[in-house]
Design a protein around this motif. Structure first.
Motif, mmCIF file in Angstrom:
data_model
loop_
_atom_site.group_PDB
_atom_site.id
_atom_site.type_symbol
_atom_site.label_atom_id
_atom_site.label_comp_id
_atom_site.label_asym_id
_atom_site.label_seq_id
_atom_site.Cartn_x
_atom_site.Cartn_y
_atom_site.Cartn_z
ATOM 1 N N SER A 44 0.621 -1.197 -0.312
ATOM 2 C CA SER A 44 0.103 0.100 0.368
ATOM 3 C C SER A 44 1.039 1.370 0.172
ATOM 4 O O SER A 44 0.812 2.598 -0.607
ATOM 5 N N ASP A 173 -6.028 -0.706 -4.736
ATOM 6 C CA ASP A 173 -5.528 -1.273 -3.472
ATOM 7 C C ASP A 173 -6.694 -2.372 -2.635
ATOM 8 O O ASP A 173 -7.209 -1.830 -2.411
ATOM 9 N N GLU A 174 -5.886 -3.910 -3.318
ATOM 10 C CA GLU A 174 -6.835 -4.972 -3.013
ATOM 11 C C GLU A 174 -8.573 -4.619 -3.231
ATOM 12 O O GLU A 174 -9.139 -4.501 -2.086
#
Ligand SMILES: Nc1ncnc2c1ncn2[C@@H]1O[C@H](COP(=O)(O)OP(=O)(O)OP(=O)(O)O)[C@@H](O)[C@H]1O
Ligand SMILES: [Mg+2]
Lengths: 252, 314
Positions: A44, A173-174
């Motif tokens: 991240s 991000d995910e």
């Protein structure tokens, strides 16, 4: 394929704790780059350094260069606001603005910086929602609050919101970690379509997902980029023992 | 702890103590404690009902003698001097004057400090400032009353020589200052409760800090902020010491803040301190005005609860 973003000797800190060490790599245009690695390895932080979100956290800083089309985004003449408009971001947990309607969520980028009057909002809303494969489901309820959508729809709304301001690069991000398999599948489809027009970076914990959607993959471990290359190569023939251990689940 | 895990834990504890008579003894002890706690929690409830009963039964006795319409609509308040008159409007307007003027100070200063604390102050500064503000909230109101009389009033009179020695403005300023910590603290809680994911979303769309605060953080926290305003209003309506000391004792139907006025609360103090005979009509006025005050603050507090409940979801 051309490199869109180049990263040179990137290091990042939270306070005096260093979390990224000398990352150098490049992100291709019109392709998907997957970032994998165990929790806390700095995935991240890495992508947040690519659109200057890292510096919004108190005491966080970084060194090194991030070049987009060969211009350093950290040059002191560059306004971070314009960088974040050029490099959009979708977060792990869907985060639509709860007080805004679906419509206003999509054009939030324009509303926030007061440029809404200069553009054709209706057209942007339809275009962005179509791109995010959400238009058909919400076109009759655009005035309802964004929070009234399901989790998967909310995430697509957030993608539409990011696309509305016409970024050149999209960081995710995910994006599927809060979603069920069906919704995940739809987002993956979407990523597949979007890569025709954008450079996309996706952080994921899901190896199959990385293999399915990406052309390149980077494996992070403890703040270093252990291995970076074609996804096929990484998954079938990793060069580093640690990469192999991680993707085969023998890690830790 | 979830409901389930608690149940599991309790049954585990029960299993351990199941041996011999320990279990029965333990059960008896728990039911005694339970009864004691119920009894204790009844005290505030019963007290509240008792107060409400006394307030309204005496107020009812008052309204047997003075028609309620005359009370609510009358423009002259003279409960002691003949000819008597029981129009509560002068007191009510006095209260509202102080409240509204006070809020003109408390809202901007309170909200401003809340925004500074939650959005601009460094974590270290916040750790110092927040408790400081809460200490400020603990200053006895009599201190604010003296502050008004000895410090604010002279300043006002040097600017407006026509101002009365006791005037609504001075009291309103002191009331406003008194409420600032409350609004600042409650609003700061509301701002801090805005999920950071929304701030992040706004930054990632290219908003700058000012835009994030004014267009995302404050609107999202608006119900909590509004509730803090309403509770502030409620505090101002009920504030007694400052207005008794600084605003005067002249039931004056006026909107001029430089004049001496009397608020509902200050009137109640005046009668309570005087030698009004027990059970007389004048004595009953304090229950009528007290009931009025009760209804006003009650409405405000209900409003605050409603505001937080209705839109308080993120
Ligand atoms: N706001 C923060 N303040 C201080 N340290 C942080 C902060 N955010 C992350 N870190 C630390 O930085 C390191 C990298 O975190 P990062 O969030 O980049 O990891 P990640 O690879 O994204 O993990 P995950 O897969 O769990 O999301 C971790 O050691 C983490 O503890
Ligand atoms: Mg992460």
């Amino acid at each position: 394929m051309t490199a869109r973003v180049k990263i040179d000797d990137l290091c990042a800190w939270f306070g005096d704790q260093q979390v990224l060490y000398d990352i150098s790599t490049s992100i291709k245009d019109r392709a998907v780059t997957a970032i994998i690695g165990p929790s806390g390895c700095g995935k991240s932080t890495f992508i947040r350094c690519l659109n200057r979100m890292h510096e919004t956290i108190p005491n966080a800083h970084r060194t090194g260069q991030v070049l987009i089309d060969n211009a350093d985004i950290y040059d002191h003449t560059v306004d971070p606001v314009t960088i974040r408009q050029r490099i959009g971001m979708v977060f792990q947990k869907p985060n639509p603005f709860p007080r805004m309607s679906i419509y206003d969520n999509v054009v939030a980028g324009f509303r926030l910086n007061g440029t809404a009057r200069r553009v054709n909002l209706d057209q942007i809303v339809e275009e962005s929602l179509r791109q995010a494969a959400l238009w058909e489901q919400v076109k009759d309820r655009l005035k309802e609050p964004g929070a009234s959508l399901s989790g998967g729809q909310q995430q697509r709304l957030c993608i539409a919101r990011a696309l509305a301001i016409k970024p050149e690069v999209l960081l995710m991000d995910e994006p599927c970690s809060a979603l069920d398999p069906a919704a995940t599948h739809r987002i993956e489809d979407l990523i597949h379509k979007l890569k025709k027009n954008y450079a996309i970076v996706v952080v994921t914990h899901n190896m199959q997902q990385a293999a399915r959607i990406s052309g390149d993959t980077g494996f992070f471990l403890d703040g270093t980029l252990v291995e970076f290359g074609r996804t096929k190569g990484i998954f079938t023939n990793p060069k580093d023992k640690r990469t192999e251990d991680y993707i085969t689940g023998r890690f830790g | 702890m979830t409901e389930d895990s608690r149940a599991v834990e309790i049954s585990n504890v029960a299993n351990v103590t199941m041996h011999g008579g320990a279990h029965a003894w333990r059960r008896r002890r728990e039911s005694v404690i339970y009864a004691l706690l119920v009894l204790l929690s009844l005290i505030p409830i019963l007290t509240t009902f008792g107060i409400i009963y006394v307030l309204f039964s005496q107020a009812f006795a008052f309204f047997m003698e003075v028609p309620i319409m005359e009370f609510l609509m009358g423009t002259k308040w003279s409960p002691l001097l003949i000819p008597r008159s029981f129009g509560v409007l002068p007191l009510l307007v006095g209260t509202l004057l102080v409240t509204v003027a006070g809020m003109f100070i408390a809202v901007p200063v309170g909200l401003g400090s809340a925004i500074f604390l939650s959005e601009y102050a460094s974590p270290r500064a916040r750790r110092w400032l927040k408790p400081l503000i809460e200490i400020l909230a603990g200053i006895p109101t009599v201190v604010y009353g003296y502050l008004a009389l000895l410090f604010i009033t002279p300043i006002i009179r040097s600017i407006f020589p026509q101002a009365n020695a006791f005037n609504a403005l001075s009291a309103a300023i002191a009331v406003g200052i008194m409420i600032v910590p409350m609004i600042a603290s409650l609003s700061e809680d509301a701002l801090a409760a805005v999920p950071s994911s929304l701030r992040e979303a706004a930054y990632a769309l290219g908003a700058n800090k000012y835009e994030v605060i004014t267009k995302v953080v404050v609107p999202t926290a608006s119900s909590g902020i509004a509730a803090s305003f309403v509770l502030g209003i409620s505090r101002a309506i009920g504030e007694t010491m400052i207005v008794t000391l600084a605003a005067g004792a002249t039931p004056n139907l006026t909107l001029n803040p430089l004049e001496s006025i009397q608020t509902v609360t200050a009137f109640i103090v005046q009668i309570s301190l005087g030698e009004t005979p027990w059970g007389s009509l004048a004595y009953k006025t304090i229950f009528a005005t007290g009931a009025l005050l009760f209804v006003l603050t009650m409405l405000m507090n209900l409003l605050a609860v409603r505001i937080t409940k209705s839109k308080g979801r993120f």
